[in-house]
Motif scaffolding. Structure first.
Motif, short mmCIF file in Angstrom:
data_model
loop_
_atom_site.label_atom_id
_atom_site.label_comp_id
_atom_site.label_asym_id
_atom_site.label_seq_id
_atom_site.Cartn_x
_atom_site.Cartn_y
_atom_site.Cartn_z
N GLU A 1 0.84 -1.19 0.00
CA GLU A 1 0.00 0.00 0.00
C GLU A 1 0.89 1.25 0.00
O GLU A 1 2.02 1.23 0.49
CB GLU A 1 -0.89 0.02 1.25
CG GLU A 1 -1.86 -1.14 1.35
CD GLU A 1 -3.00 -1.05 0.36
OE1 GLU A 1 -3.21 0.03 -0.24
OE2 GLU A 1 -3.69 -2.08 0.16
N LEU B 1 -6.75 -6.82 4.14
CA LEU B 1 -7.32 -5.94 5.16
C LEU B 1 -8.30 -6.70 6.04
O LEU B 1 -9.12 -7.48 5.55
CB LEU B 1 -8.04 -4.77 4.50
CG LEU B 1 -7.16 -3.79 3.70
CD1 LEU B 1 -8.03 -2.78 2.99
CD2 LEU B 1 -6.16 -3.11 4.60
N VAL C 1 -6.27 1.71 11.16
CA VAL C 1 -5.74 3.08 11.24
C VAL C 1 -5.39 3.43 12.68
O VAL C 1 -4.36 4.03 12.97
CB VAL C 1 -6.77 4.07 10.66
CG1 VAL C 1 -6.29 5.51 10.87
CG2 VAL C 1 -6.98 3.81 9.17
N PHE D 1 -9.36 5.02 4.32
CA PHE D 1 -9.34 3.96 5.32
C PHE D 1 -10.32 4.25 6.45
O PHE D 1 -10.89 3.32 7.04
CB PHE D 1 -7.94 3.78 5.89
CG PHE D 1 -7.03 2.93 5.04
CD1 PHE D 1 -7.19 1.55 5.00
CD2 PHE D 1 -6.02 3.49 4.29
CE1 PHE D 1 -6.37 0.76 4.21
CE2 PHE D 1 -5.19 2.71 3.51
CZ PHE D 1 -5.36 1.34 3.46
N TYR E 1 -13.13 -5.41 4.27
CA TYR E 1 -12.35 -5.91 5.40
C TYR E 1 -12.83 -7.30 5.79
O TYR E 1 -14.04 -7.52 5.97
CB TYR E 1 -12.48 -4.97 6.60
CG TYR E 1 -11.92 -3.59 6.38
CD1 TYR E 1 -10.64 -3.27 6.81
CD2 TYR E 1 -12.67 -2.61 5.75
CE1 TYR E 1 -10.11 -2.01 6.63
CE2 TYR E 1 -12.16 -1.33 5.55
CZ TYR E 1 -10.88 -1.03 5.99
OH TYR E 1 -10.36 0.22 5.80
N TYR F 1 -6.62 6.01 -4.49
CA TYR F 1 -6.27 6.76 -3.29
C TYR F 1 -6.12 8.26 -3.51
O TYR F 1 -6.44 9.07 -2.63
CB TYR F 1 -4.97 6.22 -2.68
CG TYR F 1 -5.11 4.88 -1.98
CD1 TYR F 1 -5.95 4.76 -0.87
CD2 TYR F 1 -4.40 3.77 -2.40
CE1 TYR F 1 -6.08 3.54 -0.20
CE2 TYR F 1 -4.52 2.55 -1.74
CZ TYR F 1 -5.37 2.44 -0.65
OH TYR F 1 -5.50 1.24 0.00
#
Length: 268
Positions: free
Chosen positions: A138, A176, A182, A204, A213, A265
């Protein structure tokens, strides 16, 4: 009764694995830096909480001897680790060293301490938790991805070495998971990159984002199956999300998936 030794058992996947293996009738040596964080786990049948910082070599050596003197460990799950998030330019040398020491040297040290016992018995299995970040790191997680890729390479080399003395080794590759990603990450800031780090963290943190997730409990079942399937398979994608990621990489190629992630992103 079979016995598994788990590092990083206080939360996330490690915690879920303690519960799954205990439910399957295994004796579980659940290790963590702060055993108070696993007080609930210690109430489960045949779960033994032990303090362990994988960076504390004397503590590790003493604990492995204590455990092996009392029980015969069949499986070691190298799960302990942490995540640095941020631009490399913002990392201190100490932060980089701790990430590498914990995520890479930790599993190596734990494995090395158990090897004489496993070799003498000509049996035993090491399970090393890595990440799809080893295959497709990532953004702003470069050191984390590097440590997980290194564990993949190290484990691949070790398979030949260990097979000569009757010992198995496997890597477990999750994606994930619902593990307060986070909140648990160590965030490193640098003003030159903050705009892009904020964009990534917002995705996130957003409950409406398209990120998927896996449930750690479901992933822990994959871990259990890898431990007992009796196969010589080396690499396991564990969890539905990881399996989808692996299929996407195989179909689209790493470069195309990386380009997609960049747009996902950071595009407006």
């Amino acid at each position: 009764m079979r016995t598994i030794f788990i590092t990083g058992a206080s939360s996330g996947l490690g915690r879920a694995c303690v519960k799954v293996f205990a439910d399957k009738g295994w004796r579980v040596i659940a290790t963590m830096r702060n055993p108070a964080a696993g007080e609930e786990l210690g109430k489960l049948p045949n779960v033994h909480l032990k303090q362990l910082d994988v960076n504390n070599v004397p503590q590790l050596q003493a604990l492995v001897k204590e455990v092996e003197d009392k029980w015969q460990v069949d499986v070691v799950l190298n799960n302990a680790g942490h995540i640095l998030v941020g631009p490399l330019e913002g990392f201190t040398d100490e932060q980089v060293s701790l990430q590498v020491t914990t995520n890479l040297l930790g599993p190596i040290r734990v494995t090395k301490e158990f090897l004489p016992y496993f070799r003498e018995r000509k049996s035993g299995l090491f399970l090393n938790v890595t990440s799809t970040g080893a295959l497709l790191p990532e953004p702003f997680m470069s050191i984390y991805g590097a440590t997980k890729a290194a564990i993949e390479a190290w484990s691949t080399s070790m398979r030949s070495e260990l097979s000569k003395v009757g010992i198995g080794i496997k890597t477990l590759i999750p994606d994930l998971m619902q593990t307060s990603f986070v909140a648990n990450a160590q965030l490193i800031l640098h003003p030159a990159y903050q705009e892009w780090v904020d964009k990534m963290l917002a995705i996130f943190s957003n409950p409406d984002s398209p990120l998927v997730y896996d449930d750690p409990a479901a992933v822990a079942t994959f871990v259990y199956n890898a431990a007992v399937d009796g196969s010589d398979q080396l690499h396991y994608l564990i969890g539905d999300n990881a399996i989808r990621t692996g299929a996407t990489i195989e179909k689209e190629g790493v470069e195309n998936v990386l380009n997609y992630k960049e747009k996902f992103y950071f595009s407006a």
